[in-house]
Design a protein around this motif. Sequence first.
Motif, PDB file in Angstrom:
ATOM      1  N   VAL A  90      32.947  42.366  52.947  1.00  0.00           N
ATOM      2  CA  VAL A  90      34.272  41.307  53.199  1.00  0.00           C
ATOM      3  C   VAL A  90      35.028  41.476  51.964  1.00  0.00           C
ATOM      4  N   VAL A  91      34.664  41.714  50.651  1.00  0.00           N
ATOM      5  CA  VAL A  91      35.470  41.571  49.448  1.00  0.00           C
ATOM      6  C   VAL A  91      36.178  42.939  49.608  1.00  0.00           C
ATOM      7  N   ASN A  92      35.219  44.023  49.665  1.00  0.00           N
ATOM      8  CA  ASN A  92      35.964  45.361  49.549  1.00  0.00           C
ATOM      9  C   ASN A  92      37.085  45.666  50.806  1.00  0.00           C
ATOM     10  N   GLY A  93      36.835  44.895  51.825  1.00  0.00           N
ATOM     11  CA  GLY A  93      37.815  45.278  53.096  1.00  0.00           C
ATOM     12  C   GLY A  93      39.068  44.516  52.964  1.00  0.00           C
ATOM     13  N   PHE A  94      38.965  43.331  52.029  1.00  0.00           N
ATOM     14  CA  PHE A  94      40.171  42.344  52.085  1.00  0.00           C
ATOM     15  C   PHE A  94      41.003  42.945  50.810  1.00  0.00           C
ATOM     16  N   ILE A  95      40.214  43.427  49.697  1.00  0.00           N
ATOM     17  CA  ILE A  95      40.963  43.758  48.458  1.00  0.00           C
ATOM     18  C   ILE A  95      41.450  45.284  48.554  1.00  0.00           C
ATOM     19  N   ASP A  96      42.822  45.620  48.494  1.00  0.00           N
ATOM     20  CA  ASP A  96      43.196  46.889  48.557  1.00  0.00           C
ATOM     21  C   ASP A  96      43.938  47.364  47.363  1.00  0.00           C
ATOM     22  N   TRP A  97      43.524  46.795  46.050  1.00  0.00           N
ATOM     23  CA  TRP A  97      44.194  47.188  44.821  1.00  0.00           C
ATOM     24  C   TRP A  97      43.947  48.424  44.383  1.00  0.00           C
ATOM     25  N   ILE A 113      37.411  37.390  31.671  1.00  0.00           N
ATOM     26  CA  ILE A 113      37.327  39.072  31.082  1.00  0.00           C
ATOM     27  C   ILE A 113      38.339  39.719  31.966  1.00  0.00           C
ATOM     28  N   GLU A 114      39.039  40.502  31.345  1.00  0.00           N
ATOM     29  CA  GLU A 114      39.951  41.408  32.002  1.00  0.00           C
ATOM     30  C   GLU A 114      39.236  42.770  31.918  1.00  0.00           C
ATOM     31  N   THR A 115      39.499  43.484  33.074  1.00  0.00           N
ATOM     32  CA  THR A 115      38.834  44.625  33.549  1.00  0.00           C
ATOM     33  C   THR A 115      39.903  45.369  34.463  1.00  0.00           C
ATOM     34  N   THR A 116      39.487  46.306  35.098  1.00  0.00           N
ATOM     35  CA  THR A 116      40.086  47.076  36.184  1.00  0.00           C
ATOM     36  C   THR A 116      39.428  46.955  37.271  1.00  0.00           C
ATOM     37  N   TRP A 117      40.101  47.154  38.555  1.00  0.00           N
ATOM     38  CA  TRP A 117      39.455  46.797  39.618  1.00  0.00           C
ATOM     39  C   TRP A 117      38.519  47.847  39.765  1.00  0.00           C
ATOM     40  N   GLY A 118      38.716  48.975  39.476  1.00  0.00           N
ATOM     41  CA  GLY A 118      37.612  50.194  39.680  1.00  0.00           C
ATOM     42  C   GLY A 118      36.461  49.806  38.862  1.00  0.00           C
ATOM     43  N   ILE A 137      40.759  37.373  39.973  1.00  0.00           N
ATOM     44  CA  ILE A 137      41.989  37.191  40.616  1.00  0.00           C
ATOM     45  C   ILE A 137      42.691  38.238  39.765  1.00  0.00           C
ATOM     46  N   SER A 138      43.776  38.575  40.217  1.00  0.00           N
ATOM     47  CA  SER A 138      45.045  39.594  39.602  1.00  0.00           C
ATOM     48  C   SER A 138      46.347  38.834  39.588  1.00  0.00           C
ATOM     49  N   SER A 139      46.676  39.287  38.354  1.00  0.00           N
ATOM     50  CA  SER A 139      48.185  38.675  37.896  1.00  0.00           C
ATOM     51  C   SER A 139      49.144  39.349  38.802  1.00  0.00           C
ATOM     52  N   GLN A 140      48.913  40.281  39.385  1.00  0.00           N
ATOM     53  CA  GLN A 140      49.891  41.154  40.176  1.00  0.00           C
ATOM     54  C   GLN A 140      49.786  40.988  41.905  1.00  0.00           C
TER      55      GLN A 140
END
Length: 159
Positions: A90-97, A113-118, A137-140
Amino acid sequence: MSLSYQPLDQYRRRWMFNHHELPVPAPDQPLIKPLTPKSAMDVWNRWVSNKNVAPDEFSKGDWATRSSTWHQADEWQAAWDSDDNALPEVVNGFIDWADDATVFFCYEKYDVIETTWGCFKRHWKCFLFNDNEPLLISSQNRQAVWFHQDGMCDIGLRG
């Protein structure tokens, strides 16, 4: 917004990323960037809540408390308990960053913590060793995930 970081080896919850069952490999460790308390506060105040310190204190006016924010709920605990490291579908299917998109994993006002989506996708189980209602969350991007202690998560669009 200019952010400051603390070294991962000085982060109070560094054990989550060095756990013997799920250690983060050396090449990914620099991508896990705990913010200093001041920078965490800046991120929290700007994108999470400028009134409350922790998710369990959210109140009227916080975007996370609005029913219109959350589009779907699903279980994350079963995926966390499995031997497969894949994110809950459900998370992987919803977020397409993009994999290099900056994301923030927000435990509370002074612990972000800041990181990358990958990197988050590869090591999400480490981040959830502390499952005290954190937000992804993402700021973008507006998509958000709220992980609950009962093993459920809400996915939606933050305000």
